[in-house]
Design a protein around this motif. Structure first.
Motif, PDB file in Angstrom:
ATOM      1  N   UNK A   1       0.814  -1.219   0.000  1.00  0.00           N
ATOM      2  CA  UNK A   1       0.000   0.000   0.000  1.00  0.00           C
ATOM      3  C   UNK A   1       0.845   1.265   0.000  1.00  0.00           C
ATOM      4  N   UNK A   2       2.038   1.234   0.595  1.00  0.00           N
ATOM      5  CA  UNK A   2       2.878   2.426   0.657  1.00  0.00           C
ATOM      6  C   UNK A   2       3.869   2.559  -0.483  1.00  0.00           C
TER       7      UNK A   2
ATOM      8  N   UNK B   1       3.125 -21.004  -3.363  1.00  0.00           N
ATOM      9  CA  UNK B   1       1.768 -20.705  -2.917  1.00  0.00           C
ATOM     10  C   UNK B   1       1.424 -19.260  -3.215  1.00  0.00           C
ATOM     11  N   UNK B   2       0.298 -19.028  -3.868  1.00  0.00           N
ATOM     12  CA  UNK B   2      -0.086 -17.668  -4.212  1.00  0.00           C
ATOM     13  C   UNK B   2      -0.367 -16.839  -2.967  1.00  0.00           C
ATOM     14  N   UNK B   3      -0.879 -17.481  -1.905  1.00  0.00           N
ATOM     15  CA  UNK B   3      -1.132 -16.739  -0.665  1.00  0.00           C
ATOM     16  C   UNK B   3       0.170 -16.164  -0.099  1.00  0.00           C
ATOM     17  N   UNK B   4       1.267 -16.900  -0.263  1.00  0.00           N
ATOM     18  CA  UNK B   4       2.552 -16.416   0.227  1.00  0.00           C
ATOM     19  C   UNK B   4       3.065 -15.268  -0.633  1.00  0.00           C
TER      20      UNK B   4
ATOM     21  N   UNK C   1      -3.271  -3.757   3.042  1.00  0.00           N
ATOM     22  CA  UNK C   1      -1.834  -3.715   2.825  1.00  0.00           C
ATOM     23  C   UNK C   1      -1.425  -3.874   1.384  1.00  0.00           C
ATOM     24  N   UNK C   2      -2.399  -4.096   0.478  1.00  0.00           N
ATOM     25  CA  UNK C   2      -2.100  -4.313  -0.937  1.00  0.00           C
ATOM     26  C   UNK C   2      -2.771  -3.258  -1.805  1.00  0.00           C
TER      27      UNK C   2
ATOM     28  N   UNK D   1       4.326  -7.222   2.834  1.00  0.00           N
ATOM     29  CA  UNK D   1       5.419  -6.904   3.754  1.00  0.00           C
ATOM     30  C   UNK D   1       6.494  -6.018   3.116  1.00  0.00           C
ATOM     31  N   UNK D   2       6.310  -5.701   1.847  1.00  0.00           N
ATOM     32  CA  UNK D   2       7.261  -4.822   1.189  1.00  0.00           C
ATOM     33  C   UNK D   2       8.499  -5.504   0.655  1.00  0.00           C
TER      34      UNK D   2
END
Length: 300
Positions: free
Chosen positions: A173-174, A225-228, A256-257, A235-236
């Motif tokens: 997001x940042x 894994x796509x979730x990872x 966060x995305x 987490x940047x």
């Protein structure tokens, strides 16, 4: 020799344990052991090498199990065909699905299928598109939902394109590009990327797009894994390219995305694939629920 003996041998081969095999087959262990010993005596070979700790197939056992599975599958198919001829669809349907499937709501589809064909036992398997296609060709899967680069079609199976989709850039997001109206691959080539494992169809979609643009990029994190992928991105640790239809619902619930359209980004198709040879009654029933008419083949 009978089918029940074959089922016992296959169960032991898969569990590597007589007790667990007996539990799977709903029989007491002494009976299962006795039937297998009788089969070994009839064949004149040992199918299993037994010790106090483990059970392993002998070379003769490996050869027998391969053919036994074929026989059991043929018997199941014969029973299912007979039931279908009487108007009842039963048996087993093995369905493969990629984790980023979005063209079809698979749980909702299975709910409709269950309502119409309650006697069919459905087995689900997730995996890579190329692995799922190979499983169909080998008879391990009946049908699968795939995601592939737009210019690629799997060989050796019947396919139907369900949807066309394009990838979007997924950033924290940042990130400096969060909120941008659109970007090009050149704009993001210098970023650190999180992507799928090299050699997979999911990875090939992005690799081909960058290659076509004459650009190189740094994939610092290869993930299965796509979730990872989305968690590392949030987490940047990098940015990612993911199918828009799949990732938009995830981003809507994750502050966060952020998603950014990519003008010249990867494009993919979602496909339905099934065996090009004789489809089982359960498979034909699923195609019917999906509104697909399977093409007939000579000898199928």
């Amino acid at each position: 020799m009978d089918l029940q003996q074959m089922r016992y041998v296959v169960a032991v081969a898969e569990t590597r344990n007589f007790t667990r095999a007996a539990e799977r087959c709903s029989v007491v262990q002494s009976s299962l052991s006795h039937r297998i010993a009788g089969l070994e005596q009839e064949l004149g070979v040992r199918l299993f090498a037994r010790s106090s700790r483990r059970v392993e197939l002998t070379s003769a056992g490996e050869a027998f199990v391969a053919r036994a599975r074929e026989c059991l599958a043929a018997a199941d198919r014969a029973a299912a065909d007979a039931a279908a001829a009487a108007g009842v669809v039963r048996g087993r349907l093995a369905v493969g699905v990629i984790v980023t499937a979005a063209a079809v709501d698979v749980p909702e589809l299975l709910q409709r299928y269950r309502a119409r064909y309650p006697e069919v036992r459905v087995v689900l398997r997730s995996g890579r598109s190329d692995d799922l296609v190979a499983a169909i060709r080998e008879g391990e899967l009946d049908i699968a939902f795939l995601g592939l680069p737009e210019n690629r079609r799997p060989s050796g199976v019947e396919t139907l394109v369900l949807d066309h989709d394009e990838h979007v850039l997924v950033v924290p997001a940042g990130h400096r590009l969060a909120g941008a109206p659109r970007v090009t691959l050149r704009d993001v080539a210098g970023e650190t990327f999180v992507d799928f494992m090299q050699g997979t169809p999911a990875r090939a979609q992005s690799d081909q797009a960058f290659a076509a643009a004459g650009l190189a990029r740094d994939v610092a994190y290869e993930v299965g894994l796509v979730e990872l992928i989305t968690r590392l991105t949030a987490r940047g640790l990098g940015v990612a390219l993911l199918p828009s239809a799949f990732v938009r619902p995830l981003a809507a619930s994750d502050p966060g995305l952020a998603l950014v359209p990519v003008v010249d980004g990867p494009r993919r198709i979602e496909c339905l694939a099934w065996s090009r040879f004789h489809a089982s009654p359960a498979t034909r029933a699923m195609l019917d629920v999906l509104g697909v008419a399977p093409r007939s083949r000579a000898g199928a």
